[in-house]
Structures are given as C-alpha cells and as structure tokens.
Motif scaffolding. Structure first.
Motif, PDB file in Angstrom:
ATOM      1  N   GLY A   6       0.800  -1.217   0.000  1.00 59.41           N
ATOM      2  CA  GLY A   6       0.000   0.000   0.000  1.00 59.41           C
ATOM      3  C   GLY A   6       0.829   1.261   0.000  1.00 59.41           C
ATOM      4  N   ALA A   7       1.943   1.249   0.701  1.00 58.90           N
ATOM      5  CA  ALA A   7       2.822   2.416   0.736  1.00 58.90           C
ATOM      6  C   ALA A   7       3.382   2.711  -0.649  1.00 58.90           C
ATOM      7  N   GLU A   8       3.756   1.640  -1.367  1.00 56.21           N
ATOM      8  CA  GLU A   8       4.292   1.809  -2.720  1.00 56.21           C
ATOM      9  C   GLU A   8       3.203   2.284  -3.681  1.00 56.21           C
ATOM     10  N   VAL A   9       1.966   1.819  -3.477  1.00 52.73           N
ATOM     11  CA  VAL A   9       0.852   2.302  -4.292  1.00 52.73           C
ATOM     12  C   VAL A   9       0.671   3.812  -4.098  1.00 52.73           C
ATOM     13  N   LEU A  10       0.728   4.254  -2.847  1.00 51.29           N
ATOM     14  CA  LEU A  10       0.601   5.681  -2.569  1.00 51.29           C
ATOM     15  C   LEU A  10       1.660   6.476  -3.314  1.00 51.29           C
ATOM     16  N   VAL A  11       2.905   6.039  -3.248  1.00 50.87           N
ATOM     17  CA  VAL A  11       3.999   6.763  -3.899  1.00 50.87           C
ATOM     18  C   VAL A  11       3.817   6.764  -5.415  1.00 50.87           C
ATOM     19  N   LYS A  12       3.393   5.632  -5.988  1.00 45.10           N
ATOM     20  CA  LYS A  12       3.145   5.582  -7.431  1.00 45.10           C
ATOM     21  C   LYS A  12       2.036   6.565  -7.823  1.00 45.10           C
ATOM     22  N   CYS A  13       1.012   6.652  -6.983  1.00 41.49           N
ATOM     23  CA  CYS A  13      -0.069   7.613  -7.246  1.00 41.49           C
ATOM     24  C   CYS A  13       0.462   9.042  -7.267  1.00 41.49           C
ATOM     25  N   ASP A 136      -9.716   0.707  -2.178  1.00 44.27           N
ATOM     26  CA  ASP A 136      -8.849   0.839  -3.351  1.00 44.27           C
ATOM     27  C   ASP A 136      -7.970   2.077  -3.149  1.00 44.27           C
ATOM     28  N   VAL A 137      -6.751   1.866  -2.684  1.00 46.99           N
ATOM     29  CA  VAL A 137      -5.859   2.975  -2.347  1.00 46.99           C
ATOM     30  C   VAL A 137      -5.618   3.866  -3.557  1.00 46.99           C
ATOM     31  N   GLU A 138      -5.360   3.272  -4.700  1.00 45.39           N
ATOM     32  CA  GLU A 138      -5.045   4.061  -5.895  1.00 45.39           C
ATOM     33  C   GLU A 138      -6.199   4.991  -6.261  1.00 45.39           C
ATOM     34  N   ALA A 139      -7.406   4.475  -6.333  1.00 42.90           N
ATOM     35  CA  ALA A 139      -8.552   5.298  -6.721  1.00 42.90           C
ATOM     36  C   ALA A 139      -8.819   6.390  -5.693  1.00 42.90           C
ATOM     37  N   ILE A 140      -8.688   6.056  -4.411  1.00 39.52           N
ATOM     38  CA  ILE A 140      -8.970   7.030  -3.358  1.00 39.52           C
ATOM     39  C   ILE A 140      -7.963   8.172  -3.381  1.00 39.52           C
ATOM     40  N   VAL A 141      -6.681   7.856  -3.537  1.00 37.47           N
ATOM     41  CA  VAL A 141      -5.644   8.893  -3.515  1.00 37.47           C
ATOM     42  C   VAL A 141      -5.768   9.810  -4.729  1.00 37.47           C
ATOM     43  N   LYS A 142      -5.961   9.216  -5.909  1.00 36.66           N
ATOM     44  CA  LYS A 142      -6.045  10.043  -7.115  1.00 36.66           C
ATOM     45  C   LYS A 142      -7.307  10.901  -7.109  1.00 36.66           C
ATOM     46  N   ASP A 143      -8.384  10.342  -6.619  1.00 37.65           N
ATOM     47  CA  ASP A 143      -9.619  11.111  -6.517  1.00 37.65           C
ATOM     48  C   ASP A 143      -9.466  12.249  -5.505  1.00 37.65           C
ATOM     49  N   ALA A 144      -8.811  11.961  -4.370  1.00 36.80           N
ATOM     50  CA  ALA A 144      -8.653  12.973  -3.319  1.00 36.80           C
ATOM     51  C   ALA A 144      -7.874  14.185  -3.817  1.00 36.80           C
ATOM     52  N   TYR A 145      -6.876  13.962  -4.665  1.00 33.21           N
ATOM     53  CA  TYR A 145      -6.055  15.058  -5.191  1.00 33.21           C
ATOM     54  C   TYR A 145      -6.937  16.072  -5.925  1.00 33.21           C
ATOM     55  N   TYR A 146      -7.809  15.577  -6.803  1.00 34.64           N
ATOM     56  CA  TYR A 146      -8.651  16.489  -7.591  1.00 34.64           C
ATOM     57  C   TYR A 146      -9.863  16.972  -6.805  1.00 34.64           C
ATOM     58  N   PHE A 147     -10.331  16.168  -5.874  1.00 30.75           N
ATOM     59  CA  PHE A 147     -11.410  16.629  -5.010  1.00 30.75           C
ATOM     60  C   PHE A 147     -10.956  17.849  -4.196  1.00 30.75           C
ATOM     61  N   ALA A 148      -9.700  17.848  -3.758  1.00 30.91           N
ATOM     62  CA  ALA A 148      -9.158  18.970  -2.977  1.00 30.91           C
ATOM     63  C   ALA A 148      -9.197  20.269  -3.768  1.00 30.91           C
ATOM     64  N   THR A 149      -9.093  20.188  -5.100  1.00 27.48           N
ATOM     65  CA  THR A 149      -9.055  21.391  -5.934  1.00 27.48           C
ATOM     66  C   THR A 149     -10.431  21.787  -6.462  1.00 27.48           C
ATOM     67  N   SER A 150     -11.421  20.931  -6.295  1.00 33.61           N
ATOM     68  CA  SER A 150     -12.719  21.149  -6.928  1.00 33.61           C
ATOM     69  C   SER A 150     -13.602  22.068  -6.098  1.00 33.61           C
ATOM     70  N   GLY A 151     -14.594  22.676  -6.773  1.00 37.36           N
ATOM     71  CA  GLY A 151     -15.552  23.510  -6.056  1.00 37.36           C
ATOM     72  C   GLY A 151     -14.842  24.520  -5.171  1.00 37.36           C
ATOM     73  N   LYS A 152     -15.263  24.585  -3.901  1.00 34.25           N
ATOM     74  CA  LYS A 152     -14.520  25.359  -2.910  1.00 34.25           C
ATOM     75  C   LYS A 152     -13.330  24.490  -2.491  1.00 34.25           C
ATOM     76  N   PRO A 153     -12.105  24.834  -2.922  1.00 31.53           N
ATOM     77  CA  PRO A 153     -10.953  23.983  -2.608  1.00 31.53           C
ATOM     78  C   PRO A 153     -10.736  23.861  -1.100  1.00 31.53           C
ATOM     79  N   GLY A 154      -9.997  22.826  -0.714  1.00 32.77           N
ATOM     80  CA  GLY A 154      -9.722  22.639   0.707  1.00 32.77           C
ATOM     81  C   GLY A 154      -8.872  21.407   0.961  1.00 32.77           C
ATOM     82  N   PRO A 155      -8.519  21.177   2.212  1.00 24.75           N
ATOM     83  CA  PRO A 155      -7.623  20.070   2.565  1.00 24.75           C
ATOM     84  C   PRO A 155      -8.362  18.738   2.703  1.00 24.75           C
ATOM     85  N   VAL A 156      -7.701  17.679   2.268  1.00 24.66           N
ATOM     86  CA  VAL A 156      -8.183  16.314   2.460  1.00 24.66           C
ATOM     87  C   VAL A 156      -7.167  15.582   3.333  1.00 24.66           C
TER      88      VAL A 156
END
Length: 588
Positions: A6-13, A136-156
């Motif tokens: 999982g740690a390596e998946v995070l870094v790849k993301c 699903d670590v990969e989907a969650i991390v990649k989604d979180a990156y763009y969710f943070a920038t969407s609408g009213k941006p903010g921290p995840v």
C-alpha cells in the motif's frame, strides 16, 4: 497490473499526479511510506515539526497550480497538523495530508499513539478518509487530489493504517484524467443572466468591484484584468485577493476592511453597485458595510453556502454559483457582443482623487523605526518576481496596506484563521514551488517564535528565503487592543528581555544575518538583504508603541474609520510636488 504494498501504491499515485515534493516528518507508523519514497523521484523536505510541514505543503499550493502534500506519522504528529489543516480550510487552499495510523484492528483502542483522526478533523477539513483493508488505495488517492481542488478547494486528510501500508495490492495505473474530468465545472452564465447583470450595471453611476480569493489564480486574475481593461471600474480587494489586480493600478484602491486603506474604506460608502466576486463576506469586511439606499449588489461565488451567509441588510439582486473566472469571461463576451461600455468617468476620477488625497502615512518624527516605514521602503523593491509570506499581526496588515503586489498568488498570508507562526514554514513551500522567485517572509517577533525551528530547516537546506523580522518586542496588534479596551493594562503581550534573533539565525547558518536599530542604516541594510544570496535574515528593531492605522473599530461601520494622528488629506498641489520628488503616492 503490478503487485506492490500500500505504501508503494501511494507513492506511485503521487508520481502519476506529478507530485515533485512532499513535506513531512517521519515516525514508526509511516515508515513504509517513507521507505517507498526513497526510490521515487519525489524530493522529501523534513520540517522542524508536523505543523510546519503542513504549512509548507499549503504554501506550495497557495503559490502554484499544484496541490501540496504533507506526510506525517500517527498520534501527536497528525494532531500537530490540525492548525495548518484548519488554516487551509478557512482560506480554501487545496492540500493533501497523509497520516500513519495504528493497524486497523487496533483503531478505537488505547494503542500507542492512536487518535481518532476522523473525529478530530471532521469540521476542520474538506474531507477525512480512513483507509481500510478493503479500500482501493489508488482510486482514493487520485480522486482525493482532484477533489481537494474542486468547487470550494480545501484540505483532504487521509488516515493510513500501518497494516494497510504493508498489505500487497494490485496497482492498475488508472489514468488521472479520469478523476480530473469528473470534477470539471462547466457552468456558464446564459444570455438572460448576463442581460440581468448588465441591467444593474448600466443604471449604475458608481460601480465598485470587490475582489476575493476566488479570483486568486492565474485564470481568475487574467479574467478580471481583461474585464476591467474594458470597463475600468474602481476595485477594492480582500486580504486573500491581493495581487489579483496589479497593486500599482490607479483604480485599484487596495484592501477593504477593518485595517483597509483609507481610500478603499471611503469609496465603499459612496458606491451604488457593489459587485462581489469570490469573497466569503468576512466579518471584518461585511459587518462594517452600511450600503446607501438604492445600492445594488451582485455576487458570484463557487460555494453555494455563501449565498445564504451574506450578513448585510439587503441581499444581492444578482447571484451566480460557479467558477468566478468563467463567469467573468461570460460577462465580458456578452458586453463586447452587445457593445456595452458604461460611462463612469466622474466616478473614476472620484476614486483617483480619494487615492491620492488620503495616502497611508506614519509617525515620521519618532526616534524609533516604524514598521510602516520599513514596509513603505520595501514597497520600492517589489517586482513581478517577488513573492511575500507574512505572519499574523500588525506587520501582516501593514504589508497588505503598503506592498504593491503585481500578480496573483504573490501574497501568502493566513486570512480566515489568523495563524501566528505561518510565515516561515509557508515560505519554504513557496520557495520549492517557485525556485526562481525572490521569496520574502515578513514576520513579527511574536509570530516568528511560534515556528522558530524553521530557521534550521531553511539554513540546513540552504534555501534562498529572505526573512524580514520587525521586532517590536511585543504582540503589537493585541497590545493595541488592550490599550483601548483595558486602559493600557498589557497583560501577556510585552516581552521585557531583548533577544537578538539575528544571532540565532547566524548560529543556524544564515550567511546574511543582520540586526539594525538606527534609521540611518535602514535603506542600506534593506538593499544588502535583498542582494545577498542564500538564506538571509534582517532584523529591524521597531517602535514598541506603534499603533496600526487606519482601523474601523469593532462594531463600527466604515464611516467610523479612525485615521489616527498621521494620515491626513493631501492637497492637489502637495500631491503633485510629492509625485515629482518620489514618484509614488504612498510616501509623503
């Protein structure tokens, strides 16, 4: 597909997302992630503490088009980031914070360094995610990156249990565009909406733009500048929108609010059409507005909640929920198509008159250097490549008043949360995001002490961050409040011992570290400070009794603004004389 933990998946993301730097502090519960980072192309910056790491990551976001990433361990490490996360949430800054956590089966127990991250961060972040073994670590991390920038941006904030980091997963290499496109906002103003807006504008004789942080991006700044090349409407801005329109523009009257410029606070009392864009109706601004009878209000913001939080007597006659830059371009296109160019020449001249007639000023007779004096001097050296961070206090407001920032994302400060200790760690993130920029961290001695360890971070990494310390040996803004509210009893705000912070900076390894008390040395010291290479530290001892002006008292309106003993009206003749001698309206 590849199998990896999982740690390596995070870094790849993070690599797939284009992340080049992460800020953090390691510990046992996050070791698998740090171990995985060693083989990546991502640079790890270790701050002096976890709060600073998250501030640096947020500074990375504030000054670029990227999302800053902080990675810390469990327990006290993640709670140390709480202030930084809340700060980013208040200012709508995208941020990703990953925290180590005890193994999933130990969550909810008294396990060592376990904390309920979701419970603590729930009201301070845009989203909090606790990963479990079925996620699903990969989907969650990649989604979180763009969710943070969407609408009213903010921290995840993502809570990453130790066993989840170690467990083997399948990495699929999902295209990040799939996640980016899912948050694409394609809302536009229709013809009828544009027509409604211009019916209000065209009947106005005294329109005023009120620019907020929702425009503080390259796209937002470009859109509003093009809009105003067409209309030339006088503008005022929030603290978070400084630089959105070039501070040198004659119809840009600067910051509005409790500590706004005299002319901004005067002009708002006379407008008949108030066009607010990307603002959050901060109490230091909105609660002081007493609009004239007949004033129309238009409001554009991406956050629908703000439409219901406008704390003024009469609500807007025009509103749009959507991206500010997109809406501004729609309005401009409509105006060009229908040849709409309101004649507001008298109002434009009124704005120019107020700006040149009521310049900022300070005590020029004092034997002590004034903080306002220092920032008025620094204003001469601001260029398009200068990026500013500030702490919180009088120096912050004076910087906002005096410094003519020339582009978006060039003035980074803690607006909504007002967090002391903000300036230095934020400057680190700003420098990494903008390696060729001249980054200046302006601080007061009270704010500097909050994250003093970042002197070591800056020096050890040999970052060319320039720290300008205005040392008045007190918490000046709070002291000013005490003098008014408690008859001069200054409990807890004065520091009797005179500490030389320049010596501390030198001991950490700053190549340039100088302290001055003498006004005659100020200009030469400033130029040497700006010309030196590597980490630079200039400490200027300022007047302990200096009071910040102008100010609108708590509970007061703009008509109650206190100019203080030094700001005064300048006649046209004197203004012309000043222009000839100095080339700037701010120096008299």
């Amino acid at each position: 597909m590849e199998e990896m933990n999982g740690a390596e998946v995070l870094v790849k993301c993070l690599e797939d997302l284009g992340v080049r730097h992460i800020f953090g502090y390691t510990g046992a519960a996050i070791l698998p992630v740090f171990h995985a980072l060693r083989d990546s192309g991502i640079e790890i910056i270790i701050n002096s503490n976890e709060q600073s790491a998250a501030f640096s990551a947020a500074g990375y976001s504030r000054s670029s088009n990227e999302v800053g990433v902080a990675i810390v361990t469990s327990g006290p490490a993640i709670t140390n980031t709480l202030t930084s996360v809340a700060d980013a949430y208040g200012d709508s800054i995208p941020l990703l914070v990953f925290a180590g956590q005890v193994p999933e089966h130990k969550i909810g127990t008294d396990s060592f360094q376990h904390i309920n991250v979701k419970g603590i961060f729930g009201e301070a972040a845009k989203k909090v995610i606790q990963l479990s073994n079925d996620d699903d670590v990969e989907a969650i991390v990649k989604d979180a990156y763009y969710f943070a920038t969407s609408g009213k941006p903010g921290p995840v904030v993502i809570d990453f249990p130790m066993d989840k980091q170690q467990k083997v997963h399948e990495y699929r290499g999902i295209n990040v565009m799939r996640f980016k496109e899912s948050y694409h906002d394609d809302r536009h103003l229709c013809e009828d909406q544009c027509a409604d807006f211009f019916r209000l504008l065209q009947r106005s004789k005294r329109p005023l733009l009120y620019l907020g942080g929702g425009l503080n991006s390259e796209a937002g700044s470009r859109a509003i500048r093009e809009f105003n090349e067409h209309f030339n409407i006088p503008s005022v801005n929030t603290l978070m929108a400084k630089g959105v329109i070039d501070g040198r523009e004659e119809l840009n009257l600067g910051m509005l609010g409790m500590f706004g410029t005299p002319y901004a606070n005067m002009l708002i009392q006379e407008n008949d059409f108030f066009f607010a864009i990307g603002v959050r109706w901060d109490d230091r601004v909105a609660e002081k507005v007493g609009f004239a009878i007949g004033t129309d209000i238009a409001y554009i913001d991406i956050n629908p909640e703000k439409m219901h939080q406008i704390k003024i007597e009469r609500g807007p006659k025009f509103t749009f929920i959507g991206d500010s830059a997109t809406a501004i371009r729609d309005l401009l296109d409509y105006a060009k198509k229908h040849n709409i160019t309101p004649d507001i020449r008298e109002w434009q001249e009124r704005a120019r008159f107020l700006k040149r007639s009521w310049p900022l000023d300070y005590n020029r007779e004092s034997g002590y250097i004034q903080s306002a004096e220092v920032l008025n001097l620094l204003a001469k050296y601001i260029d398009n490549n200068t990026l500013i961070t500030t702490g919180v206090g009088n120096h912050q407001m004076l910087a906002a008043q005096y410094l003519p920032m020339q582009r978006a994302k060039s003035f980074m400060t803690s607006g909504s949360f007002g967090t002391m200790g903000f300036s230095m760690p934020t400057a680190i993130g700003v420098q990494y995001a903008n390696p060729d920029a001249r980054v200046i961290a302006i601080d007061g001695d009270g704010s500097l002490r909050m994250n003093l360890g970042e002197l070591h971070t800056i020096a050890s990494l040999n970052l060319p961050v320039r720290i300008l310390l205005l040392n008045n040996r007190s918490d000046g803004m709070v002291q000013n409040l005490q003098d008014v509210a408690y008859q001069g009893f200054r409990t807890g705000t004065e520091r009797m011992k005179d500490v030389c912070f320049a010596d501390i900076a030198a001991s950490f390894g700053f190549g340039y570290a100088t302290r001055i008390k003498d006004r005659s040395k100020l200009k030469d010291a400033m130029e040497a400070f700006l010309d030196a290479e590597g980490p630079c530290f200039l400490e200027i001892c300022t007047d302990h009794e200096e009071v910040l002006y102008p100010k609108v008292p708590a509970g007061g309106a703009y008509k109650d603004m206190i100019l203080g003993p030094y700001i005064r009206q300048v006649t046209e003749e004197l203004y012309e004389e000043i222009q000839d001698k100095t080339g700037t309206w701010a120096m008299i």
